[in-house]
Enzyme design. Structure first.
Site, PDB file in Angstrom:
ATOM      1  N   ASP A  25      26.627  -8.292 -69.363  1.00  0.00           N
ATOM      2  CA  ASP A  25      25.974  -8.855 -68.181  1.00  0.00           C
ATOM      3  C   ASP A  25      24.505  -9.135 -68.488  1.00  0.00           C
ATOM      4  OD1 ASP A  25      28.210  -8.722 -66.561  1.00  0.00           O
ATOM      5  OD2 ASP A  25      27.543  -6.976 -65.430  1.00  0.00           O
ATOM      6  N   ARG A  50      29.151 -16.810 -69.941  1.00  0.00           N
ATOM      7  CA  ARG A  50      29.312 -16.900 -68.486  1.00  0.00           C
ATOM      8  C   ARG A  50      28.016 -17.517 -67.944  1.00  0.00           C
ATOM      9  NH1 ARG A  50      28.798 -11.379 -65.716  1.00  0.00           N
ATOM     10  NH2 ARG A  50      30.738 -10.885 -66.756  1.00  0.00           N
TER      11      ARG A  50
HETATM   12  C1  FAD Z   1      31.761 -13.307 -62.020  1.00  0.00           C
HETATM   13  C2  FAD Z   1      30.286 -13.238 -61.762  1.00  0.00           C
HETATM   14  C3  FAD Z   1      29.477 -12.534 -62.626  1.00  0.00           C
HETATM   15  C4  FAD Z   1      28.097 -12.475 -62.404  1.00  0.00           C
HETATM   16  N1  FAD Z   1      27.290 -11.878 -63.344  1.00  0.00           N
HETATM   17  C5  FAD Z   1      25.948 -11.929 -63.177  1.00  0.00           C
HETATM   18  C6  FAD Z   1      25.063 -11.438 -64.191  1.00  0.00           C
HETATM   19  O1  FAD Z   1      25.486 -10.942 -65.244  1.00  0.00           O
HETATM   20  N2  FAD Z   1      23.718 -11.525 -63.961  1.00  0.00           N
HETATM   21  C7  FAD Z   1      23.204 -12.092 -62.808  1.00  0.00           C
HETATM   22  O2  FAD Z   1      21.981 -12.179 -62.675  1.00  0.00           O
HETATM   23  N3  FAD Z   1      24.020 -12.554 -61.848  1.00  0.00           N
HETATM   24  C8  FAD Z   1      25.363 -12.485 -61.994  1.00  0.00           C
HETATM   25  N4  FAD Z   1      26.183 -12.985 -61.005  1.00  0.00           N
HETATM   26  C9  FAD Z   1      25.615 -13.335 -59.673  1.00  0.00           C
HETATM   27  C10 FAD Z   1      25.078 -14.752 -59.630  1.00  0.00           C
HETATM   28  O3  FAD Z   1      23.903 -14.841 -60.386  1.00  0.00           O
HETATM   29  C11 FAD Z   1      24.792 -15.201 -58.176  1.00  0.00           C
HETATM   30  O4  FAD Z   1      23.833 -14.355 -57.621  1.00  0.00           O
HETATM   31  C12 FAD Z   1      25.997 -15.196 -57.286  1.00  0.00           C
HETATM   32  O5  FAD Z   1      27.125 -15.686 -57.950  1.00  0.00           O
HETATM   33  C13 FAD Z   1      25.783 -16.077 -56.019  1.00  0.00           C
HETATM   34  O6  FAD Z   1      25.568 -17.396 -56.397  1.00  0.00           O
HETATM   35  P1  FAD Z   1      26.681 -18.551 -56.306  1.00  0.00           P
HETATM   36  O7  FAD Z   1      26.740 -19.168 -57.632  1.00  0.00           O
HETATM   37  O8  FAD Z   1      27.954 -18.055 -55.769  1.00  0.00           O
HETATM   38  O9  FAD Z   1      26.049 -19.648 -55.371  1.00  0.00           O
HETATM   39  P2  FAD Z   1      25.283 -19.603 -53.980  1.00  0.00           P
HETATM   40  O10 FAD Z   1      24.653 -20.939 -53.862  1.00  0.00           O
HETATM   41  O11 FAD Z   1      24.419 -18.386 -53.879  1.00  0.00           O
HETATM   42  O12 FAD Z   1      26.451 -19.447 -52.947  1.00  0.00           O
HETATM   43  C14 FAD Z   1      27.415 -20.469 -52.711  1.00  0.00           C
HETATM   44  C15 FAD Z   1      28.362 -20.005 -51.616  1.00  0.00           C
HETATM   45  O13 FAD Z   1      29.138 -18.913 -52.103  1.00  0.00           O
HETATM   46  C16 FAD Z   1      29.348 -17.948 -51.103  1.00  0.00           C
HETATM   47  N5  FAD Z   1      28.719 -16.680 -51.521  1.00  0.00           N
HETATM   48  C17 FAD Z   1      27.880 -16.478 -52.561  1.00  0.00           C
HETATM   49  N6  FAD Z   1      27.544 -15.189 -52.658  1.00  0.00           N
HETATM   50  C18 FAD Z   1      28.159 -14.550 -51.649  1.00  0.00           C
HETATM   51  C19 FAD Z   1      28.205 -13.194 -51.219  1.00  0.00           C
HETATM   52  N7  FAD Z   1      27.533 -12.242 -51.832  1.00  0.00           N
HETATM   53  N8  FAD Z   1      28.955 -12.906 -50.123  1.00  0.00           N
HETATM   54  C20 FAD Z   1      29.646 -13.866 -49.488  1.00  0.00           C
HETATM   55  N9  FAD Z   1      29.651 -15.169 -49.854  1.00  0.00           N
HETATM   56  C21 FAD Z   1      28.925 -15.508 -50.913  1.00  0.00           C
HETATM   57  C22 FAD Z   1      28.736 -18.497 -49.852  1.00  0.00           C
HETATM   58  O14 FAD Z   1      29.727 -19.218 -49.170  1.00  0.00           O
HETATM   59  C23 FAD Z   1      27.675 -19.430 -50.371  1.00  0.00           C
HETATM   60  O15 FAD Z   1      27.332 -20.441 -49.458  1.00  0.00           O
HETATM   61  C24 FAD Z   1      27.546 -13.091 -61.240  1.00  0.00           C
HETATM   62  C25 FAD Z   1      28.375 -13.811 -60.378  1.00  0.00           C
HETATM   63  C26 FAD Z   1      29.711 -13.899 -60.616  1.00  0.00           C
HETATM   64  C27 FAD Z   1      30.568 -14.711 -59.689  1.00  0.00           C
END
Ligand code: FAD
Length: 310
Positions: free
Chosen positions: A135, A187
């Site tokens: 991560d 990722r």
């Molecule tokens: C498999 C995976 C691994 C990850 N690993 C890391 C990592 O190693 N380091 C790191 O910094 N970040 C990590 N993240 C988190 C990432 O950086 C984002 O903070 C997170 O994915 C929210 O962004 P988004 O791309 O979904 O888009 P956004 O623009 O934030 O969200 C798009 C839509 O997704 C939905 N959504 C997003 N988050 C949520 C939530 N928490 N609850 C409910 N609905 C939600 C909503 O409908 C929102 O409108 C990871 C995410 C995933 C999916």
């Protein structure tokens, strides 16, 4: 900009000790929307449950920023046991590890303890035909994490270890280019930490645009990409890009978080895409939970209602 302010406010408030104490004591019921349970067996049950919908699992033992070598070694031991348990349950183990939880930054016998522990974990996973994703944490750790990723790929090859790039950091496209000789398994995420504007883009539109560029570049380079987002617009664009450029469905997968957009996860899996859910478990759920709340304003109401009902 508003998203950024909201995220900053939640992460700042959740970092206050009295808030942490309150949420830790009353919030476990609510946290279980995002956390599969307190032990490995609960997490493995969640994997089996998701399998029924054709969704794969990515197991994450919660914990980060440990401060003593003993705790780091103990944590690494629990990840090794998780790999054993997953293998015994006839799963090909796929785990995510935060290097700060296994001793990154602590030197023991002349070597970084995080790297030494990661080496043990990747070796065990490789023995089971599994995979370890490192991560990505807050920006001061990026250089060391990428360097340690490079070392591990050198020792184990790129089929058993991958890492994460965050599109919100200005530096990330340069990092992507610097890793290309490894043909890395990456990722791509937007980024979840509270970062200063000197290192991370404040505008969501810029973060999203950088996200697209990174995914498309990785696809064009022919290296495996884990498209980790719940953003439906981005997902649709990635689907179109892959179709238009003849990128095989074996060359990428969609990844989402346990408890978030399960409908979308099921829909993509039903349409023949590889989909993997990130399944956190363990007692140290508070920092992970805070970041999930910070991602979506509606989640704050969900938490307050859940904590103070009845
Ligand atoms: C498999 C995976 C691994 C990850 N690993 C890391 C990592 O190693 N380091 C790191 O910094 N970040 C990590 N993240 C988190 C990432 O950086 C984002 O903070 C997170 O994915 C929210 O962004 P988004 O791309 O979904 O888009 P956004 O623009 O934030 O969200 C798009 C839509 O997704 C939905 N959504 C997003 N988050 C949520 C939530 N928490 N609850 C409910 N609905 C939600 C909503 O409908 C929102 O409108 C990871 C995410 C995933 C999916």
């Amino acid at each position: 900009m508003i998203d950024q302010l909201y995220r900053k406010a939640v992460l700042t408030v959740s970092g206050q000790k009295p808030i942490e104490t309150l949420v830790r004591s009353r919030g476990w019921g609510v946290a279980q929307r995002f956390v599969a349970g307190e032990d490995a067996q609960s997490a493995l049950r969640a994997v089996k449950e998701l399998e029924k919908d054709g969704i794969l699992g990515n197991l994450d033992l919660l914990g980060e920023f440990v401060t003593s070598p003993d705790t780091a070694n103990e944590f690494a031991g629990r990840v090794l046991s998780l790999l054993d348990d997953a293998h015994a349950a006839r799963l090909k183990p796929y785990v995510s590890v935060k290097l700060s939880s296994v001793g990154q930054g602590m030197t023991v016998e002349g070597e970084d303890l995080g790297l030494a522990n990661a080496r043990r974990i990747v070796a065990r996973a490789k023995g089971y035909g599994g995979f370890v994703c490192l991560d990505m944490e807050d920006h001061p750790r990026v250089d060391q994490t990428l360097a340690q990723f490079r070392t591990l790929v050198g020792e184990f090859g790129n089929a058993h270890v991958g890492t994460v790039l965050q599109s919100y950091l200005y530096r990330t496209e340069g990092d992507w280019a610097s890793l290309q000789d490894l043909e890395p398994n990456l990722r791509i995420v937007k980024g979840a930490y509270l970062e200063p504007e000197t290192v991370a883009m404040p505008d969501k539109a810029d973060v999203d645009a950088a996200y697209r560029r990174l995914v498309y570049a990785q696809m064009k380079a022919g290296s495996y990409v884990n498209v980790a987002t719940h953003d439906e617009g981005l997902i649709a664009d990635v689907e179109h890009f892959a179709l238009a450029h003849g990128i095989s469905r074996d060359a990428f997968e969609f990844q989402m978080l346990y408890g978030v957009r399960r409908d979308l996860q099921k829909d993509l899996a039903a349409r023949g895409y590889r989909v993997r859910a990130y399944i956190p478990y363990g007692r140290d759920w508070y920092p992970y939970f805070s970041r999930r709340i910070a991602e979506r304003p509606a989640n704050v109401m969900f938490v307050l209602r859940g904590m103070f009902k009845g």
